[in-house]
Design a protein around this motif. Structure first.
Motif, PDB file in Angstrom:
ATOM      1  N   ALA A  88     -46.278 -19.473  35.000  1.00 13.62           N
ATOM      2  CA  ALA A  88     -45.551 -19.878  34.686  1.00 13.62           C
ATOM      3  C   ALA A  88     -44.911 -18.348  33.655  1.00 13.62           C
ATOM      4  CB  ALA A  88     -45.336 -20.956  33.307  1.00 13.62           C
ATOM      5  N   ARG A  89     -45.876 -18.077  33.012  1.00 16.36           N
ATOM      6  CA  ARG A  89     -44.979 -16.399  32.288  1.00 16.36           C
ATOM      7  C   ARG A  89     -45.522 -15.404  33.453  1.00 16.36           C
ATOM      8  NH1 ARG A  89     -49.240 -16.280  28.957  1.00 16.36           N
ATOM      9  NH2 ARG A  89     -50.884 -15.759  30.054  1.00 16.36           N
ATOM     10  N   ALA A  90     -45.906 -15.414  34.582  1.00 21.19           N
ATOM     11  CA  ALA A  90     -45.733 -14.881  35.277  1.00 21.19           C
ATOM     12  C   ALA A  90     -44.804 -14.614  36.386  1.00 21.19           C
ATOM     13  CB  ALA A  90     -47.176 -14.367  36.895  1.00 21.19           C
ATOM     14  N   PHE A  91     -44.076 -15.755  37.362  1.00 26.06           N
ATOM     15  CA  PHE A  91     -42.874 -15.735  37.298  1.00 26.06           C
ATOM     16  C   PHE A  91     -41.934 -15.542  36.663  1.00 26.06           C
ATOM     17  CE2 PHE A  91     -45.163 -18.024  40.289  1.00 26.06           C
ATOM     18  CZ  PHE A  91     -45.222 -16.915  42.182  1.00 26.06           C
ATOM     19  N   LYS A  92     -41.949 -15.657  35.348  1.00 25.28           N
ATOM     20  CA  LYS A  92     -40.780 -16.008  34.168  1.00 25.28           C
ATOM     21  C   LYS A  92     -40.029 -14.839  34.431  1.00 25.28           C
ATOM     22  CE  LYS A  92     -39.135 -17.113  29.848  1.00 25.28           C
ATOM     23  NZ  LYS A  92     -39.311 -17.264  28.273  1.00 25.28           N
ATOM     24  N   SER A  93     -41.456 -13.933  34.051  1.00 24.51           N
ATOM     25  CA  SER A  93     -40.985 -12.071  33.633  1.00 24.51           C
ATOM     26  C   SER A  93     -41.061 -12.006  35.533  1.00 24.51           C
ATOM     27  CB  SER A  93     -42.334 -12.421  33.531  1.00 24.51           C
ATOM     28  OG  SER A  93     -42.785 -10.416  33.415  1.00 24.51           O
ATOM     29  N   GLU A  94     -40.686 -12.367  35.950  1.00 27.91           N
ATOM     30  CA  GLU A  94     -41.416 -11.763  37.280  1.00 27.91           C
ATOM     31  C   GLU A  94     -39.621 -11.677  38.667  1.00 27.91           C
ATOM     32  OE1 GLU A  94     -42.725  -8.800  39.538  1.00 27.91           O
ATOM     33  OE2 GLU A  94     -42.519  -8.808  37.253  1.00 27.91           O
ATOM     34  N   LYS A  95     -38.988 -13.021  37.802  1.00 27.57           N
ATOM     35  CA  LYS A  95     -37.943 -13.616  38.032  1.00 27.57           C
ATOM     36  C   LYS A  95     -36.734 -12.149  38.392  1.00 27.57           C
ATOM     37  CE  LYS A  95     -36.437 -16.132  35.298  1.00 27.57           C
ATOM     38  NZ  LYS A  95     -36.005 -16.949  35.249  1.00 27.57           N
ATOM     39  N   ARG A  96     -36.896 -11.177  38.151  1.00 25.41           N
ATOM     40  CA  ARG A  96     -35.649 -10.304  38.131  1.00 25.41           C
ATOM     41  C   ARG A  96     -35.985  -9.264  39.377  1.00 25.41           C
ATOM     42  NH1 ARG A  96     -34.739  -6.878  33.007  1.00 25.41           N
ATOM     43  NH2 ARG A  96     -35.644  -4.801  33.862  1.00 25.41           N
ATOM     44  N   THR A  97     -37.527  -9.182  39.152  1.00 21.79           N
ATOM     45  CA  THR A  97     -38.303  -7.786  40.070  1.00 21.79           C
ATOM     46  C   THR A  97     -38.197  -8.538  41.811  1.00 21.79           C
ATOM     47  OG1 THR A  97     -39.683  -7.180  38.429  1.00 21.79           O
ATOM     48  CG2 THR A  97     -40.262  -6.830  40.900  1.00 21.79           C
ATOM     49  N   LEU A  98     -38.823 -10.282  41.132  1.00 20.62           N
ATOM     50  CA  LEU A  98     -38.359 -10.601  42.756  1.00 20.62           C
ATOM     51  C   LEU A  98     -36.562 -11.070  43.271  1.00 20.62           C
ATOM     52  CD1 LEU A  98     -41.549 -13.516  42.070  1.00 20.62           C
ATOM     53  CD2 LEU A  98     -41.283 -11.507  43.901  1.00 20.62           C
ATOM     54  N   THR A  99     -36.296 -10.980  42.613  1.00 18.34           N
ATOM     55  CA  THR A  99     -34.586 -10.492  42.536  1.00 18.34           C
ATOM     56  C   THR A  99     -33.848  -9.725  43.507  1.00 18.34           C
ATOM     57  OG1 THR A  99     -33.749 -12.440  41.488  1.00 18.34           O
ATOM     58  CG2 THR A  99     -32.204 -11.165  42.054  1.00 18.34           C
ATOM     59  N   ALA A 100     -34.228  -8.363  42.594  1.00 21.05           N
ATOM     60  CA  ALA A 100     -33.802  -6.768  42.506  1.00 21.05           C
ATOM     61  C   ALA A 100     -34.778  -7.156  44.684  1.00 21.05           C
ATOM     62  CB  ALA A 100     -34.265  -6.264  42.410  1.00 21.05           C
ATOM     63  N   ILE A 101     -35.967  -6.451  44.523  1.00 21.76           N
ATOM     64  CA  ILE A 101     -36.676  -6.889  46.053  1.00 21.76           C
ATOM     65  C   ILE A 101     -35.929  -7.518  47.413  1.00 21.76           C
ATOM     66  CG2 ILE A 101     -39.054  -7.218  47.539  1.00 21.76           C
ATOM     67  CD1 ILE A 101     -40.159  -7.142  44.627  1.00 21.76           C
ATOM     68  N   VAL A 102     -35.420  -8.927  46.959  1.00 17.12           N
ATOM     69  CA  VAL A 102     -34.253  -9.408  48.016  1.00 17.12           C
ATOM     70  C   VAL A 102     -33.593  -8.334  48.095  1.00 17.12           C
ATOM     71  CG1 VAL A 102     -33.772 -11.336  48.512  1.00 17.12           C
ATOM     72  CG2 VAL A 102     -36.449 -11.272  47.743  1.00 17.12           C
ATOM     73  N   CYS A 103     -33.202  -8.523  47.369  1.00 24.79           N
ATOM     74  CA  CYS A 103     -31.581  -7.881  47.473  1.00 24.79           C
ATOM     75  C   CYS A 103     -31.459  -6.585  48.294  1.00 24.79           C
ATOM     76  CB  CYS A 103     -30.895  -7.854  45.722  1.00 24.79           C
ATOM     77  SG  CYS A 103     -30.116  -8.877  45.055  1.00 24.79           S
ATOM     78  N   VAL A 104     -32.098  -5.400  47.676  1.00 21.17           N
ATOM     79  CA  VAL A 104     -32.818  -4.392  48.211  1.00 21.17           C
ATOM     80  C   VAL A 104     -32.708  -4.396  49.484  1.00 21.17           C
ATOM     81  CG1 VAL A 104     -33.969  -1.911  48.140  1.00 21.17           C
ATOM     82  CG2 VAL A 104     -33.329  -3.272  46.442  1.00 21.17           C
ATOM     83  N   ILE A 105     -33.994  -5.032  50.105  1.00 18.76           N
ATOM     84  CA  ILE A 105     -34.417  -5.938  51.376  1.00 18.76           C
ATOM     85  C   ILE A 105     -33.058  -6.072  52.611  1.00 18.76           C
ATOM     86  CG2 ILE A 105     -35.701  -7.237  53.104  1.00 18.76           C
ATOM     87  CD1 ILE A 105     -38.134  -6.699  51.105  1.00 18.76           C
ATOM     88  N   ALA A 106     -32.548  -6.989  51.014  1.00 21.88           N
ATOM     89  CA  ALA A 106     -30.971  -7.799  52.333  1.00 21.88           C
ATOM     90  C   ALA A 106     -30.525  -6.669  52.808  1.00 21.88           C
ATOM     91  CB  ALA A 106     -30.351  -8.550  51.510  1.00 21.88           C
ATOM     92  N   LEU A 107     -30.015  -5.927  51.520  1.00 18.73           N
ATOM     93  CA  LEU A 107     -28.885  -4.398  52.053  1.00 18.73           C
ATOM     94  C   LEU A 107     -29.721  -3.422  53.211  1.00 18.73           C
ATOM     95  CD1 LEU A 107     -28.201  -3.586  48.250  1.00 18.73           C
ATOM     96  CD2 LEU A 107     -26.684  -3.960  49.834  1.00 18.73           C
ATOM     97  N   ILE A 108     -31.232  -3.243  53.208  1.00 14.78           N
ATOM     98  CA  ILE A 108     -31.674  -1.861  53.994  1.00 14.78           C
ATOM     99  C   ILE A 108     -30.996  -2.871  55.307  1.00 14.78           C
ATOM    100  CG2 ILE A 108     -33.328  -1.493  55.331  1.00 14.78           C
ATOM    101  CD1 ILE A 108     -34.486  -1.362  52.606  1.00 14.78           C
TER     102      ILE A 108
END
Length: 191
Positions: free
Chosen positions: A163-183
């Motif tokens: 729970a602590r891991a995914f709560k903290s990583e939501k922003r990073t995971l979202t950024a990764i998906v967005c950047v790959i989609a933009l690429i």
């Protein structure tokens, strides 16, 4: 000067990738092979980040160095002192490879050294002052960047929390998906 530079880079570390990402998007020409290799680096980098924040928690996103719970020497921290920075590097390398802009890899390496070496130096001074001989022993036995094979023998009692891991990583995971989609969007929409 080194301390001011380290503190400055620490505060702006979330924004420094923006020019790099813009360059990747402009020059992106992803192909199947580079996408597969890049995804491998991203998965390893994100796994390392999730593993690290699962122990350290969301305080790793703080804008001041004194926000951490206390010295974490278990989990990935028992193999390398800076697993989050190593994870960030692997994520960035993976994005670079996916976009097939391989000439930016040396820029990435130099940029990481320029940004993270002063940050790590300031963090180490802070941790040495805060934790004394406990940190000094840890620092002497665990490498900064390249993980060692054997774990640190004096591991802390921190627990891992998904729970602590995914709560903290939501922003990073979202950024990764967005950047790959933009690429990939950039591939089909020429500038």
């Amino acid at each position: 000067m080194s301390r001011k530079l380290g503190n400055f880079f620490f505060k702006i570390r979330s924004f420094t990738p923006i020019p790099f990402i813009l360059a990747l998007l402009y020059f992106a020409k992803p192909i199947f092979e580079t996408t597969l290799v890049g995804i491998l680096f991203i998965v390893i980098g994100e796994f390392l980040r999730i593993w690290a924040v699962g122990y350290a928690g969301g305080t790793t996103r703080a804008t001041s160095l004194g926000a951490a719970r206390d010295l974490v020497t278990t989990g990935p921290y028992s193999y390398v002192r800076n697993p989050l920075y190593l994870g960030n590097f692997l994520l960035s390398l993976g994005i670079c490879i996916i976009s097939n802009v391989l000439w930016l890899i040396p820029v990435l390496i130099v940029g990481y050294i320029i940004q993270y070496l002063p940050i790590i130096t300031v963090e180490e001074v802070y941790l040495l002052a805060s934790c004394g001989s406990t940190y000094q022993t840890y620092q002497e036995q665990v490498p900064r960047f390249l993980p060692q094979i054997r774990p640190y023998p004096n591991q802390s009692d921190h627990d891992f929390s998904w729970a602590r891991a995914f709560k903290s990583e939501k922003r990073t995971l979202t950024a990764i998906v967005c950047v790959i989609a933009l690429i990939f969007t950039r591939r089909f929409i020429p500038i």
